[in-house]
Design a protein around this motif. Structure first.
Motif, short mmCIF file in Angstrom:
data_model
loop_
_atom_site.label_atom_id
_atom_site.label_comp_id
_atom_site.label_asym_id
_atom_site.label_seq_id
_atom_site.Cartn_x
_atom_site.Cartn_y
_atom_site.Cartn_z
N ILE A 1 5.67 -7.67 -8.13
CA ILE A 1 4.62 -6.64 -8.13
C ILE A 1 3.37 -7.16 -7.43
CG2 ILE A 1 3.06 -5.31 -9.60
CD1 ILE A 1 5.34 -5.21 -11.66
N LYS A 2 3.01 -8.40 -7.70
CA LYS A 2 1.83 -8.99 -7.07
C LYS A 2 2.00 -9.10 -5.56
CE LYS A 2 -1.19 -13.04 -7.18
NZ LYS A 2 -1.46 -14.36 -7.82
N VAL A 3 3.18 -9.52 -5.12
CA VAL A 3 3.45 -9.65 -3.68
C VAL A 3 3.31 -8.29 -2.99
CG1 VAL A 3 5.27 -10.06 -1.98
CG2 VAL A 3 4.89 -11.71 -3.82
N ALA B 1 0.01 -4.55 0.22
CA ALA B 1 -0.56 -3.21 0.42
C ALA B 1 -2.09 -3.25 0.48
CB ALA B 1 -0.12 -2.28 -0.71
N GLY B 2 -2.66 -4.44 0.32
CA GLY B 2 -4.11 -4.59 0.38
C GLY B 2 -4.84 -3.97 -0.79
N ALA C 1 4.55 2.17 -9.52
CA ALA C 1 4.13 1.05 -8.66
C ALA C 1 4.99 0.99 -7.41
CB ALA C 1 4.22 -0.26 -9.43
N ASP C 2 6.27 1.24 -7.56
CA ASP C 2 7.19 1.25 -6.42
C ASP C 2 6.76 2.30 -5.39
OD1 ASP C 2 10.31 0.31 -5.80
OD2 ASP C 2 9.78 2.27 -4.97
N GLU C 3 6.42 3.48 -5.89
CA GLU C 3 6.03 4.57 -4.99
C GLU C 3 4.69 4.29 -4.31
OE1 GLU C 3 5.10 9.38 -5.21
OE2 GLU C 3 5.89 8.30 -6.95
N VAL C 4 3.70 3.85 -5.10
CA VAL C 4 2.36 3.61 -4.57
C VAL C 4 2.35 2.45 -3.58
CG1 VAL C 4 0.04 2.82 -5.19
CG2 VAL C 4 1.15 4.60 -6.54
N LEU C 5 3.12 1.42 -3.85
CA LEU C 5 3.13 0.22 -3.01
C LEU C 5 4.14 0.30 -1.87
CD1 LEU C 5 2.81 -2.48 -5.82
CD2 LEU C 5 1.00 -1.54 -4.37
N GLY C 6 4.92 1.37 -1.84
CA GLY C 6 5.90 1.53 -0.77
C GLY C 6 6.99 0.47 -0.79
#
Length: 270
Positions: free
Chosen positions: A17-19, A24-25, A60-65
């Motif tokens: 998740i951190k990576v 994603a900045g 998180a998956d959706e937001v971070l692509g």
């Protein structure tokens, strides 16, 4: 967390998740706002200190692509939520062709409704936190999949009459629990028996235990206790409990008599 295996899973998920967040900045606070969680929660998940819910991973998956890579971890995280002794027991159940369980103080976990299980954990003292109760109940409910897997194991239960008399969770919830017992007993690979309190002969009055026969022919036993539950692999000890379980089944009401007994108790509750 209780064990190194679960901790390793949560640390690995947190690093991923951190990576993806850094790629994603985004800062932790920004990710939290975007998915509906606090910055503290995001930080705790990334450090492997909190267990992310499926909703957390999906958003998180959706937001971070992440293209499904974070959402795919839901199954591993879900298993890590459960206590180690529950995961170990579930593995044995999945490898069993036959299981027998004797319970003395409450209805067996595999037979419990969510309401009944929740009430049992809510009664414990010192009191559990709500999050811990949710975790333990979820683990117990997940194990009920053993009734549906193929090939289906032959599963038998012997319940003390007392377990059918204590209205855990209140009268309405307990009535639903008794109805659930009757539904499960209809399954062709399940038999439920009742040990009446007025039985003079009883082969085992020292607590609850289980006997499991595995696919490789090996027989194991499981002794259930509040603080020291254990798997018994020694052939002589396992054979001793297997013999006792057979004697208990012979001393208890037959499956047909037991269903009639449960129906009578249900009638008294309603």
């Amino acid at each position: 967390m209780e064990d190194e295996e679960a901790e390793a899973v949560l640390r690995a998920v947190g690093r991923q998740i951190k990576v993806w967040r850094e790629a994603a900045g985004m800062r932790q606070a920004e990710l939290g706002t975007a998915i509906g969680y606090s910055e503290e929660m995001v930080s705790a998940v990334e450090r492997g200190r909190r267990i992310p819910k499926p909703d957390f991973l999906e958003k998180a998956d959706e937001v971070l692509g992440a293209g499904g890579k974070l959402a795919l971890m839901k199954e591993d995280v879900e298993r890590a939520r459960y206590p180690k002794k529950v995961r170990d027991l579930a593995k044995l159940e999945d490898d069993s062709v036959e299981m027998g369980a004797y319970t003395a103080l409450h209805i067996h976990g595999l037979l419990q409704t969510r309401e009944y299980a929740t009430a049992l954990y809510e009664m414990r003292q010192p009191a559990y936190a709500e999050e811990e109760i949710e975790r333990l109940v979820a683990a117990r409910m997940a194990r009920k999949s053993v009734f549906e897997r193929a090939p289906r194991p032959f599963i038998t239960f012997v319940l003390e009459e007392m377990t059918l008399r204590r209205p855990v969770g209140g009268r309405l919830a307990f009535s639903r629990q008794l109805e659930h017992l009757l539904e499960v007993a209809k399954l062709r690979h399940v038999e439920i028996q009742v040990m009446p309190t007025d039985r003079a002969d009883h082969a085992y009055v020292s607590g609850s235990f289980r006997v499991l026969k595995l696919r490789d022919g090996k027989t194991l036993a499981y002794s259930a206790a509040e603080l020291h539950s254990r798997v018994i692999g020694d052939p002589r000890e396992a054979q001793l409990l297997e013999m006792r379980y057979g004697m208990i089944r012979a001393q208890a009401l037959s499956p047909r008599e037991s269903l009639a007994f449960i129906e009578r108790v249900l009638g008294e509750e309603t």
